[in-house]
Enzyme design. Structure first.
Site, short mmCIF file in Angstrom:
data_model
loop_
_atom_site.label_atom_id
_atom_site.label_comp_id
_atom_site.label_asym_id
_atom_site.label_seq_id
_atom_site.Cartn_x
_atom_site.Cartn_y
_atom_site.Cartn_z
N LYS A 43 4.10 5.24 5.52
CA LYS A 43 3.69 3.81 5.04
C LYS A 43 3.43 3.41 6.39
CE LYS A 43 5.37 3.01 -0.24
NZ LYS A 43 6.35 2.32 -0.44
N PRO A 103 0.85 -1.83 -0.07
CA PRO A 103 0.07 -0.32 -0.21
C PRO A 103 1.00 1.07 0.00
CG PRO A 103 -0.74 -1.05 1.72
CD PRO A 103 0.49 -1.80 1.38
N GLU A 104 0.62 2.03 -0.66
CA GLU A 104 1.14 3.35 -1.12
C GLU A 104 0.49 4.27 -0.39
OE1 GLU A 104 2.42 4.31 -4.53
OE2 GLU A 104 1.98 2.19 -5.28
N ARG A 121 11.21 -4.23 -8.45
CA ARG A 121 9.54 -4.06 -8.29
C ARG A 121 9.74 -3.60 -10.64
NH1 ARG A 121 10.05 -4.94 -3.61
NH2 ARG A 121 10.12 -4.30 -1.87
N ASN A 172 5.65 2.21 -5.95
CA ASN A 172 5.27 1.68 -6.51
C ASN A 172 4.68 2.14 -7.85
OD1 ASN A 172 7.95 -0.24 -8.91
ND2 ASN A 172 6.04 -1.54 -8.87
#
Length: 280
Positions: A51, A2-3, A250, A165
């Site tokens: 985060k 999660p961002e 990523r 990402n």
């Protein structure tokens, strides 16, 4: 993973469910804190920091958690069936007279003194959605290592906190450069735009159930997860390749026409049609 916008939403749900209420149930299912009992204490607030999640509790205590790839906090009303996963995946239970917050698969869960929060989050750069946001400091941090690829620098939470990402790929597209461009080679006008654009993307999405960077209803993202579909601007097929060291690679998406700068060797580029599970 999660961002910042997703974590902000989680914090808001937890804050609305817990803040100002007395804990009637407390169960921290990690060995170090298995005997900790928070019942009878009032939850003061739930605050996101990049985060990270900080649940502050009466008596100078903070429950620090991080979701990483698979963690989740769920809020349930009284009598509502818990549905976040099997019982053995539960790491934390915080209950009040009105409902219960349940933490599933939390890879980071620690109870610390509120005065010691800096030990957990002191390494973070300015928070894109926080009161400490400082665009000049964020850019200064990014430019500290001018040879580092922009995509890697954006993911480094020590530079600025909240980008993951998805936003890495989308931000590089909007700036018109590849994620492999050395930060020091970013044109001055685009470097000046970077911090404000990053903040805008997270701010406009923190209240949305589905993340949007394009302003379009039919296609929410410009490049992330869109291989090998055509670019929304130029119709060139979107490409994807891993970025980062072997332990933290990523999937990274870009348009070879709209974005200038270095790209991986042809052998490293793939046409995978869906991203790994990294967000939402």
């Amino acid at each position: 993973m999660p961002e910042g916008d997703t974590v902000w939403q989680v914090a808001r749900r937890l804050h609305l469910a817990l803040a100002g209420k007395v804990l009637t149930r407390s169960d921290l299912r990690v060995p170090k804190y298995a005997t900790a009992d928070l019942t009878g204490r009032t939850v003061l607030d739930v605050t996101p920091r990049g985060k990270h999640l900080l649940t502050r509790i009466e008596g100078g205590l903070t429950l620090h958690s991080h979701l990483r790839m698979d963690g989740a906090w769920k809020v349930y009303g009284n009598g509502q069936r818990w549905s976040g996963g099997p019982t053995h995946q539960i790491r934390a239970i915080l209950g009040t007279a009105d409902g219960t917050a349940v933490g599933y698969r939390l890879p980071v869960l620690e109870l610390l003194r509120t005065t010691d929060e800096n030990r957990a989050i002191g390494h973070l750069g300015p928070d894109l959605l926080g009161p400490d946001w400082d665009p000049d400091k964020a850019l200064e941090n990014l430019l500290r290592d001018p040879g580092r690829p922009l995509g890697e620098a954006l993911l480094d939470q020590r530079n600025l906190a909240g980008i993951g990402n998805v936003y890495k790929s989308e931000l590089c597209f909007l700036l018109g450069v590849t994620p492999w461009l050395p930060v020091g080679d970013l044109p001055a006008d685009r470097a000046a735009q970077l911090s404000a654009l990053a903040k805008k993307l997270l701010e406009i999405n923190r209240d949305r159930p589905a993340r949007v960077t394009t302003g379009r209803r039919d296609q929410k993202l410009f490049v992330y997860g869109r291989t090998p579909r055509p670019c929304l601007r130029c119709r060139t097929p979107i490409r994807v390749a891993n970025q980062g060291d072997a332990s933290r690679e990523r999937p990274t998406y870009w348009c070879p026409t709209c974005q200038s700068g270095p790209t991986p060797s042809r052998g490293a580029i793939s046409f995978r049609t869906s991203p790994r599970r990294t967000t939402n």
